[in-house]
Design an enzyme around this catalytic site. Structure first.
Site, PDB file in Angstrom:
ATOM      1  CD1 TRP A 191      -0.862   2.339   2.261  1.00  0.00           C
ATOM      2  CD2 TRP A 191      -2.789   1.745   1.294  1.00  0.00           C
ATOM      3  NE1 TRP A 191      -1.735   3.393   2.396  1.00  0.00           N
ATOM      4  CE2 TRP A 191      -2.932   3.053   1.809  1.00  0.00           C
ATOM      5  CE3 TRP A 191      -3.893   1.154   0.648  1.00  0.00           C
ATOM      6  CZ2 TRP A 191      -4.107   3.789   1.700  1.00  0.00           C
ATOM      7  CZ3 TRP A 191      -5.063   1.894   0.542  1.00  0.00           C
ATOM      8  CH2 TRP A 191      -5.162   3.189   1.057  1.00  0.00           C
ATOM      9  CG  ASN A 242      -1.454   6.976   2.488  1.00  0.00           C
ATOM     10  OD1 ASN A 242      -1.030   5.958   3.014  1.00  0.00           O
ATOM     11  ND2 ASN A 242      -1.638   8.086   3.158  1.00  0.00           N
ATOM     12  CG  ASP A 243      -0.643  11.356   2.316  1.00  0.00           C
ATOM     13  OD1 ASP A 243      -1.621  10.795   1.827  1.00  0.00           O
ATOM     14  OD2 ASP A 243      -0.670  11.957   3.406  1.00  0.00           O
ATOM     15  CD  GLN A 300       2.354   8.529   5.544  1.00  0.00           C
ATOM     16  OE1 GLN A 300       1.541   8.248   6.384  1.00  0.00           O
ATOM     17  NE2 GLN A 300       3.626   8.748   5.846  1.00  0.00           N
ATOM     18  CG  PHE A 314       0.537   9.726  10.297  1.00  0.00           C
ATOM     19  CD1 PHE A 314       0.675   8.349  10.306  1.00  0.00           C
ATOM     20  CD2 PHE A 314      -0.702  10.260  10.634  1.00  0.00           C
ATOM     21  CE1 PHE A 314      -0.388   7.509  10.640  1.00  0.00           C
ATOM     22  CE2 PHE A 314      -1.773   9.437  10.965  1.00  0.00           C
ATOM     23  CZ  PHE A 314      -1.624   8.064  10.971  1.00  0.00           C
ATOM     24  NE  ARG A 319      -3.952  14.375   9.677  1.00  0.00           N
ATOM     25  CZ  ARG A 319      -5.042  14.521  10.423  1.00  0.00           C
ATOM     26  NH1 ARG A 319      -4.943  14.559  11.731  1.00  0.00           N
ATOM     27  NH2 ARG A 319      -6.225  14.647   9.851  1.00  0.00           N
TER      28      ARG A 319
HETATM   29  C1  FRU Z   1      -3.491  12.328   4.230  1.00  0.00           C
HETATM   30  C2  FRU Z   1      -3.180  11.660   5.560  1.00  0.00           C
HETATM   31  C3  FRU Z   1      -2.262  12.549   6.379  1.00  0.00           C
HETATM   32  C4  FRU Z   1      -1.541  11.565   7.263  1.00  0.00           C
HETATM   33  C5  FRU Z   1      -1.412  10.359   6.365  1.00  0.00           C
HETATM   34  C6  FRU Z   1      -1.490   9.043   7.074  1.00  0.00           C
HETATM   35  O1  FRU Z   1      -3.849  11.455   3.225  1.00  0.00           O
HETATM   36  O2  FRU Z   1      -4.385  11.387   6.237  1.00  0.00           O
HETATM   37  O3  FRU Z   1      -2.912  13.568   7.073  1.00  0.00           O
HETATM   38  O4  FRU Z   1      -0.309  12.031   7.679  1.00  0.00           O
HETATM   39  O5  FRU Z   1      -2.440  10.452   5.400  1.00  0.00           O
HETATM   40  O6  FRU Z   1      -1.136   7.990   6.226  1.00  0.00           O
END
Ligand code: FRU
Length: 496
Positions: A35, A37-38, A54, A97, A166
């Site tokens: 996986w 993400n950001d 992430q 994060f 964050r």
């Molecule tokens: C945004 C978010 C951030 C956080 C991260 C966690 O997509 O929610 O705020 O740091 O993803 O994976």
């Protein structure tokens, strides 16, 4: 090396190259396995472009957040580096994060990220404290600072939240480090806090840079702040955004504001505001300044609504992709974005057809098809005798197609992926206003195995969407209701 990091590195080594190439995008960043993400820490280090992300290597679901790592010289071909950080310390045991990175004057790379740890109170479900941490490294290995967290409850002004604090974005200004971080302020809405440091380890509060007050969603995430073309630019990803006409849709959004940072009050005074991407899948964008002075942006090509609704992914080994890196500029007070120019270095065969007339019919070209392509369609409208609708179908076969439809009378584009092997009845289409220029509308369409990114009128607007149709759905066709005249130029992209 800490055990959790060693285990994650071993895991991605072992399983990363077992992912079939056909499941990876050809030129969009994915995780080595699992996986993503950001984007995080998108920055220049020792003359190369680094991208962290992430990352949860062990499954195609979000889990305890690690920082994955890749680098590139041209934004198109990426090399994976070993996982940079695992959640293995008391101050980040529930996740590393999002955050940023910067090259320090002494040649080390400084990572600023959000450490998440249990709040240890009696709330159900348990709450988590978020605070800012740093790590330093050499571009491959990172050591978390023993003084972490570097920003916590005691550094926050009255009314700020320690549970929603964050996503630091860090940069160097003169001889000072600066950091902007999201927070939930006492009224429950999102705000941005500005901090400064002389060494990257000791930070102090400067100001509340901006607050949402509910006009721009509730909580904000992943801010970015930079100067470009003489403007100060603030970008945020917004949660629980309220819809406004066709400009902002409800839910997870993304906003670019131009304005001015008042040096006395430390507040950002917004002049303009616009969505960054009008499509279905775009969130948590980050930018860097390239070695030749361009501002480049990359984003997670999904968002929490589109991804959580189904948990459905394009592959059984991978979840999540980044957008193509985009060059930004300001034109007539608006953000303009186009795919990085380096993409053209990968152009293969070009097929072009000019002044094609379609009269209430559907057609395709023998030499235009495929799923890894950079295609531009230029539509000419005759307002004496306008067509009612023009449709471009990509990733098409009998059962699938992503449709891009233009209706001149309404002045809208609609991008629709509801017929795309995606077995969930969630929002699968978006519509937005566009403006012709001299009776012409230009639609640049970037296709990769699992995505379509649309750039309207030389980057005035962008719309991104994942595609779930199988690889064999590779047809491209054009359809007009009424009489339409258009040019098309399609470049194959020579990438794996
Ligand atoms: C945004 C978010 C951030 C956080 C991260 C966690 O997509 O929610 O705020 O740091 O993803 O994976």
């Amino acid at each position: 090396m800490e055990e959790k990091l060693a285990r994650a590195r071993e895991f991605e080594q072992k399983y990363g190259n077992k992912v079939p190439l056909s499941e990876r995008a050809a030129y969009h960043v994915t995780a080595p396995v699992g996986w993503l993400n950001d984007p995080n820490g998108f920055s220049v280090y020792k003359g190369e472009y680094h991208l962290f992300f992430q990352y949860h290597p062990y499954s195609t679901k979000w889990g305890p957040m690690h920082w994955g790592h890749a680098k590139t010289e041209d934004f198109i071909r990426w090399e994976f580096l070993p996982v940079a950080m695992a959640p293995d310390q008391p101050f980040d045991i529930d996740g590393c994060f999002s955050g940023g990175a910067v090259e320090m004057p002494d040649g080390r790379q400084l990572i600023c990220y959000t450490g998440v740890k249990p709040a240890q109170d009696e709330f159900v479900p348990p709450r988590h404290i978020q605070h800012q941490c740093v790590a330093v490294g050499d571009g491959v290995n990172y050591v978390k600072y023993e003084g972490n967290p570097v920003l916590s409850a005691k550094d926050l002004p009255e009314g700020c939240s320690i549970y929603d604090f964050r996503d630091p974005k860090v940069w160097i200004e003169g001889d000072e480090y600066r950091m902007v971080v999201s927070n939930r302020l006492s009224d429950g809405y999102g705000g941005l806090l500005l901090f400064k440091s002389s060494d990257g380890f000791h930070w102090s509060f400067v100001s509340i840079l901006m607050e949402s007050r509910g006009e721009i969603g509730r909580m904000w995430e992943c801010p970015d702040f930079f100067c470009m073309d003489g403007e100060e630019v603030l970008m945020v990803s917004t949660m629980e955004m309220m819809p406004k006409d066709l400009e902002y849709h409800a839910g997870y959004g993304n906003v670019c504001m131009l304005g001015h940072l008042d040096s006395v009050t430390g507040r950002f005074l917004k002049k303009t505001m616009q969505p960054i991407d009008y499509g279905l899948d775009f969130y948590a964008m980050q930018t860097l300044e390239s070695l030749d002075g361009r501002r480049i942006m990359i984003a997670w090509m999904q968002n929490w609504a589109t991804v959580s609704a189904s948990g459905h992914h394009v592959s059984s080994h991978l979840a999540g992709e980044m957008t193509v890196p985009r060059e930004l500029m300001i034109r007539d007070g608006r953000l303009i974005q186009n795919p990085v120019r380096e993409l053209k270095n990968y152009y293969g065969k070009c097929s072009a057809h000019r002044q094609v007339t379609l009269d209430s019919a559907k057609m395709s070209f023998r030499d235009i098809s495929g799923r890894i392509l950079d295609m531009t369609v230029t539509l000419h409208t005759d307002h004496e005798d306008p067509f009612q609708a023009f449709r471009i179908y990509v990733a098409e076969d009998r059962d699938n197609a992503v449709t891009i439809r233009y209706k001149p009378a309404k002045g809208t584009i609609r991008i629709d992926r509801s017929r795309c092997s995606y077995p969930f009845d969630i929002v699968n289409a978006r519509e937005f206003n566009v403006k012709e220029k001299d009776n012409t509308l230009t639609l640049r369409i970037l296709l990769d195995r699992h995505s379509v990114e649309l750039f309207v009128n030389d980057g005035e607007q962008a719309a991104s969407s994942m595609i779930y149709a199988p690889a064999c759905a590779d047809g491209i066709s054009f359809e007009a209701e009424g009489r339409a005249v258009f040019d098309v130029e399609a470049h194959e992209l020579k990438l794996n």
